[in-house]
Scaffold this active site. Structure first.
Site, PDB file in Angstrom:
ATOM      1  N   PRO A   2    -107.135  71.990  -5.550  1.00 38.02           N
ATOM      2  CA  PRO A   2    -106.351  71.273  -6.793  1.00 38.02           C
ATOM      3  C   PRO A   2    -105.469  72.543  -7.467  1.00 38.02           C
ATOM      4  O   PRO A   2    -105.776  73.522  -7.577  1.00 38.02           O
ATOM      5  CB  PRO A   2    -107.453  71.017  -7.764  1.00 38.02           C
ATOM      6  CG  PRO A   2    -108.688  71.078  -6.865  1.00 38.02           C
ATOM      7  CD  PRO A   2    -108.323  72.061  -5.853  1.00 38.02           C
ATOM      8  N   GLU A   3    -104.215  71.887  -7.815  1.00 42.34           N
ATOM      9  CA  GLU A   3    -103.220  72.799  -8.647  1.00 42.34           C
ATOM     10  C   GLU A   3    -103.044  72.050  -9.982  1.00 42.34           C
ATOM     11  O   GLU A   3    -103.900  71.202 -10.387  1.00 42.34           O
ATOM     12  CB  GLU A   3    -101.919  72.577  -7.653  1.00 42.34           C
ATOM     13  CG  GLU A   3    -102.015  73.389  -6.442  1.00 42.34           C
ATOM     14  CD  GLU A   3    -100.980  73.387  -5.667  1.00 42.34           C
ATOM     15  OE1 GLU A   3     -99.834  73.357  -6.111  1.00 42.34           O
ATOM     16  OE2 GLU A   3    -100.863  73.127  -4.399  1.00 42.34           O
TER      17      GLU A   3
END
Ligand SMILES: [Zn+2]
Length: 269
Positions: A2-3
């Site tokens: 996840p960014e």
């Protein structure tokens, strides 16, 4: 992994659900997922009210009256808030609230972490570990960081330089700015430097608007997948056609990371 947009999507959902809730208990099923500051234990969290849910880079912070709970999802961490069917496998901790609501943290690879800091311990601010948020960067800071022989892709992924960007959004921003991922930072023109910063912000805004990118593990706090994967232009499209010029999209490695680019639109020289 996840960014920034994925973590921001979770933050927005949890912020709606958690503020003013009170903690009943934290059950830890995998001790290595938890990092407690010295002298603290999970029992200290009991009866603490949740004041805020914020984000720095890829970190979530649940602010309590006397503590901060900092969460990093790493590769495969997933947060479930009151799911219809609670996860059983790979469950690492469960936070139960006085209202009966529960947050489940599932993490197949076990790299995700929950840190507990006292409120007066500023470590939760991650100062020195994480650079500015992409929207806070000014031109003089950006130009200073670009005086480097490193490749631009490597710089974009360096959390100490700019917070929150990972492989997906780095490739998308470079494509939109017509910059080859292996181009040396030093070789960027002023226009390219400005374009890149603008495109970084645009792709991150876009990722947030579509609720993040879900290829495999990522789920928003509501348990639903994001939709940004349907709006990516270059990432994981090797062999497909460039939407701008029709050239075949290529893949190369930069600093050990797969990098997708158009050989015609993103020239190295
Ligand atoms: Zn192209």
């Amino acid at each position: 992994m996840p960014e920034l947009p994925e973590v921001e999507t979770i933050r927005r959902y949890l912020n709606l659900k958690l503020v003013n809730e009170c903690i009943d208990n934290l059950e830890v099923l995998n001790e290595s997922s938890l990092r407690c500051a010295k002298g603290l234990s999970v029992n200290d969290l009991k009866n603490q009210y949740i004041k805020s849910v914020s984000r720095r880079g890829k970190y979530l912070n649940i602010g309590l009256e006397d503590y901060n709970l900092v969460i990093h999802l790493k590769m495969t961490g997933q947060i479930y808030f009151n799911p219809p069917i609670p996860p059983i496998n790979h469950l690492r901790w469960v936070l139960t609230l006085k209202s009966g609501s529960k947050i489940y943290f599932r993490d197949v690879r076990k790299f995700g972490r929950l840190f507990i800091y006292p409120k007066d311990d500023v470590k939760y601010l991650l100062a020195g570990e994480i650079g500015p948020e992409p929207w806070e960067i000014n031109l003089s800071y950006w130009q200073k960081k670009l005086k480097s022989r490193r490749s631009i892709k490597t710089l974009l992924l360096d959390q100490k330089v700019i917070a929150g960007i990972g492989n997906i959004y780095a490739d998308e921003a470079l494509y939109r700015a017509f910059i080859h991922p292996k181009k040396k930072c030093l070789d960027l023109t002023l226009k390219q430097a400005l374009d890149l910063l603008k495109e970084v912000r645009t792709v991150l805004d876009c990722g947030i608007r579509y609720g993040g990118t879900s290829f495999r593990d990522y789920l928003g706090g509501d348990g639903k997948k994001g939709n940004m994967q349907d709006h990516l232009l270059i990432y994981q499209k090797t062999g497909g056609l460039c939407p701008r010029c029709g050239e075949r999209i290529a893949k190369t490695k930069v600093g050990g990371r797969s990098s997708h680019f158009c050989p015609k639109c993103q020239k190295l020289d």
